[in-house]
Write an enzyme that holds these catalytic residues in place. Structure first.
Site, short mmCIF file in Angstrom:
data_model
loop_
_atom_site.label_atom_id
_atom_site.label_comp_id
_atom_site.label_asym_id
_atom_site.label_seq_id
_atom_site.Cartn_x
_atom_site.Cartn_y
_atom_site.Cartn_z
N SER A 187 40.51 45.93 47.02
CA SER A 187 40.08 46.10 45.63
C SER A 187 38.90 47.05 45.59
O SER A 187 38.23 47.25 46.61
CB SER A 187 39.65 44.72 45.08
OG SER A 187 38.95 44.86 43.88
N TYR A 200 35.09 36.35 45.92
CA TYR A 200 36.16 37.37 45.82
C TYR A 200 35.65 38.70 46.40
O TYR A 200 36.32 39.33 47.22
CB TYR A 200 36.56 37.51 44.36
CG TYR A 200 37.71 38.48 44.12
CD1 TYR A 200 39.03 38.06 44.26
CD2 TYR A 200 37.48 39.79 43.73
CE1 TYR A 200 40.09 38.95 44.03
CE2 TYR A 200 38.53 40.68 43.51
CZ TYR A 200 39.83 40.25 43.66
OH TYR A 200 40.88 41.13 43.44
N1 LIG Z 1 44.48 42.29 39.02
C1 LIG Z 1 43.49 43.07 39.39
O1 LIG Z 1 42.66 43.50 38.59
C2 LIG Z 1 43.36 43.48 40.82
C3 LIG Z 1 44.01 42.82 41.85
N2 LIG Z 1 43.82 43.21 43.14
C4 LIG Z 1 44.46 42.49 44.24
O2 LIG Z 1 45.84 42.68 44.19
C5 LIG Z 1 46.52 41.57 44.76
C6 LIG Z 1 47.59 41.08 43.80
O3 LIG Z 1 46.95 40.67 42.62
P1 LIG Z 1 47.67 40.54 41.19
O4 LIG Z 1 49.08 40.94 41.30
O5 LIG Z 1 46.79 41.18 40.22
O6 LIG Z 1 47.54 38.97 41.00
P2 LIG Z 1 48.53 37.86 40.39
O7 LIG Z 1 47.67 36.70 40.10
O8 LIG Z 1 49.36 38.44 39.33
O9 LIG Z 1 49.47 37.53 41.65
C7 LIG Z 1 48.94 36.94 42.78
C8 LIG Z 1 50.06 36.74 43.79
O10 LIG Z 1 49.49 36.13 44.96
C9 LIG Z 1 50.24 34.96 45.28
N3 LIG Z 1 49.40 33.94 45.88
C10 LIG Z 1 48.23 33.44 45.44
N4 LIG Z 1 47.79 32.48 46.27
C11 LIG Z 1 48.69 32.39 47.27
C12 LIG Z 1 48.81 31.59 48.43
N5 LIG Z 1 47.89 30.68 48.75
N6 LIG Z 1 49.88 31.76 49.22
C13 LIG Z 1 50.82 32.66 48.91
N7 LIG Z 1 50.80 33.45 47.85
C14 LIG Z 1 49.74 33.32 47.03
C15 LIG Z 1 50.85 34.51 43.95
O11 LIG Z 1 52.06 33.84 44.21
P3 LIG Z 1 52.37 32.30 43.87
O12 LIG Z 1 51.67 31.98 42.63
O13 LIG Z 1 53.85 32.26 43.84
O14 LIG Z 1 51.84 31.60 45.07
C16 LIG Z 1 51.14 35.82 43.26
O15 LIG Z 1 52.39 36.31 43.65
C17 LIG Z 1 45.45 40.54 45.05
O16 LIG Z 1 45.09 40.59 46.41
C18 LIG Z 1 44.28 40.99 44.20
O17 LIG Z 1 43.06 40.58 44.72
C19 LIG Z 1 43.04 44.27 43.47
C20 LIG Z 1 42.40 44.96 42.50
C21 LIG Z 1 42.50 44.64 41.12
C1 LIG Z 2 32.17 50.66 38.48
C2 LIG Z 2 32.64 51.50 37.35
C3 LIG Z 2 33.35 50.98 36.30
C4 LIG Z 2 33.82 49.57 36.21
C5 LIG Z 2 34.73 49.03 37.02
C6 LIG Z 2 35.27 47.70 36.92
C7 LIG Z 2 34.92 46.83 35.78
C8 LIG Z 2 36.11 47.31 37.90
C9 LIG Z 2 36.78 46.05 37.99
C10 LIG Z 2 37.54 45.81 39.08
C11 LIG Z 2 38.28 44.60 39.32
C12 LIG Z 2 38.35 43.53 38.31
C13 LIG Z 2 38.89 44.48 40.52
C14 LIG Z 2 39.64 43.37 40.96
O1 LIG Z 2 39.98 43.25 42.11
C15 LIG Z 2 33.72 51.84 35.16
C16 LIG Z 2 33.35 51.14 33.88
C17 LIG Z 2 35.21 52.11 35.16
C18 LIG Z 2 32.99 53.18 35.19
C19 LIG Z 2 32.94 53.81 36.53
C20 LIG Z 2 32.22 52.93 37.46
#
Ligand SMILES: NC(=O)C1=CN([C@@H]2O[C@H](COP(=O)(O)OP(=O)(O)OC[C@H]3O[C@@H](n4cnc5c(N)ncnc54)[C@H](OP(=O)(O)O)[C@@H]3O)[C@@H](O)[C@H]2O)C=CC1
Ligand SMILES: CC1=C(/C=C/C(C)=C/C=C/C(C)=C/C=O)C(C)(C)CCC1
Length: 312
Positions: A187, A200
């Protein structure tokens, strides 16, 4: 007055020097980016014929990754998650797309023994995994003092330690066959912190370190045929951060999946999405510490995180 003017002049010179240096660094990085793109475009790898294991594939980014790998002709797609109903529905979607075979397994990646057992079963049923995508993740939300100890442990087990167990299970075969790719979905919160999600953020910073370590370790041992990639997406519109109302620069899970596969094909090491997030490197390493905080404050990101935590 004179010492004050001298100090001011000195400070101005230092800032201009830094800005000039910054300009050259940005110019150099842009040229490097273009050259690497051109060179890599010639050595594109295909994902057709690959056997891909995706953790957390029941919804969100994992589901889109599965569909995208199917579109790109992967031979077999193995879905992991805990919700079998959702996994089964993603399997159907994958099979409707093209010719990919699809299997799903219930596996809690937070449980080391379950991971080892399930990998073994997959290898017996399906065969060798050639692309591993560690995607499963959880977030709880709350300040350090508010977050229960078992929630902190769960976050680190699911988001970080699971990558160790899955990677350790598939890497020996990848090395022996001189073919494979390990992809980790980290992330942008593995590059900078936001308040209210310290467990996280820690889990994601650790992942950035894990993939960097793995890459240098494999390179040192001469295993250049096994690719390692760490993806750092910014806010993505899935269930996970649905209470985070930030609209600007948000990604769709589809965009994350498309760019991840493009990066696998071009063998990139680290992918930061959206590209504007590269700015955070500059904000963190080149400018005074307060700039990052001020940017987050001015853009409303800090307030958004506060709202996200109170809704949990
Ligand atoms: N959404 C965001 O803003 C961002 C997300 N990410 C990362 O991307 C990845 C996917 O996230 P996202 O698709 O958004 O999240 P969701 O919550 O939509 O999906 C999460 C997935 O992880 C699975 N999961 C959670 N816990 C477990 C477990 N203990 N064992 C097996 N599977 C598990 C869930 O499956 P089930 O429920 O079937 O177990 C589900 O398929 C994550 O690692 C997240 O940190 C990174 C940056 C930004
Ligand atoms: C730092 C930054 C911003 C904010 C980023 C945010 C809010 C990110 C959230 C990330 C998440 C929720 C990740 C989950 O895994 C802006 C406003 C784009 C401006 C450019 C710099």
């Amino acid at each position: 007055m004179a010492p004050f003017l001298t100090r001011l002049l000195k400070a101005l010179c230092e800032s201009s020097l830094r800005i000039l240096l910054l300009f050259f660094v940005v110019l150099f990085r842009s040229c490097q980016f273009v050259c690497v793109r051109v060179l890599r475009a010639e050595r594109r790898k295909s994902v057709s014929g690959e056997t891909v294991l995706i953790t957390g594939a029941s919804r969100g980014i994992g589901r889109c990754l599965a569909l995208e790998f199917a579109k790109h002709g992967a031979d077999t797609i193995v879905l992991w998650g805990r919700n079998e109903e959702k996994l089964s529905s993603v399997k159907k979607e994958v099979e409707e797309i093209g010719t990919s075979r699809c299997h799903f397994y219930r596996c809690d990646v937070g449980d080391r023994q379950q991971v080892y057992r399930t990998i073994q079963k997959v290898q017996e049923d399906v065969g060798t995994i050639t692309i591993l995508v560690n995607n499963a993740g959880v977030v709880h939300g709350g300040t350090l003092l508010e977050t229960k100890d078992d929630k902190i442990e769960e976050t680190l087990r699911v988001n970080t330690l699971s990558h160790f167990w899955t990677t350790k299970s598939v890497l020996p075969t990848m090395i022996a066959r001189r073919r494979g790719h390990v992809v980790g979905i980290a992330s942008t919160l593995g590059l900078f912190a936001l308040p209210g999600v310290s467990d996280y953020v820690t889990s994601k910073f650790s992942l950035v370190g894990f993939y960097e370590s793995l890459a240098v370790e494999l390179k040192q041992q001469g295993h250049r045929d096994v690719g390692v990639m760490c993806v750092c997406p910014g806010h993505t519109t899935t269930d996970m951060f649905k209470d985070l109302t930030t609209q600007s620069f948000s990604l769709t899970p589809q965009q994350v999946a498309e760019q991840t596969i493009e990066a696998v094909k071009t063998n990139q090491r680290r992918v930061i999405l959206p590209r504007v997030m590269h700015l955070t490197w500059i904000l963190k390493s080149w400018l005074p510490g307060s700039w990052m905080w001020n940017t987050l404050y001015v853009t409303g990101a800090l307030k958004d995180m506060e709202k996200f935590c109170t809704k949990r």
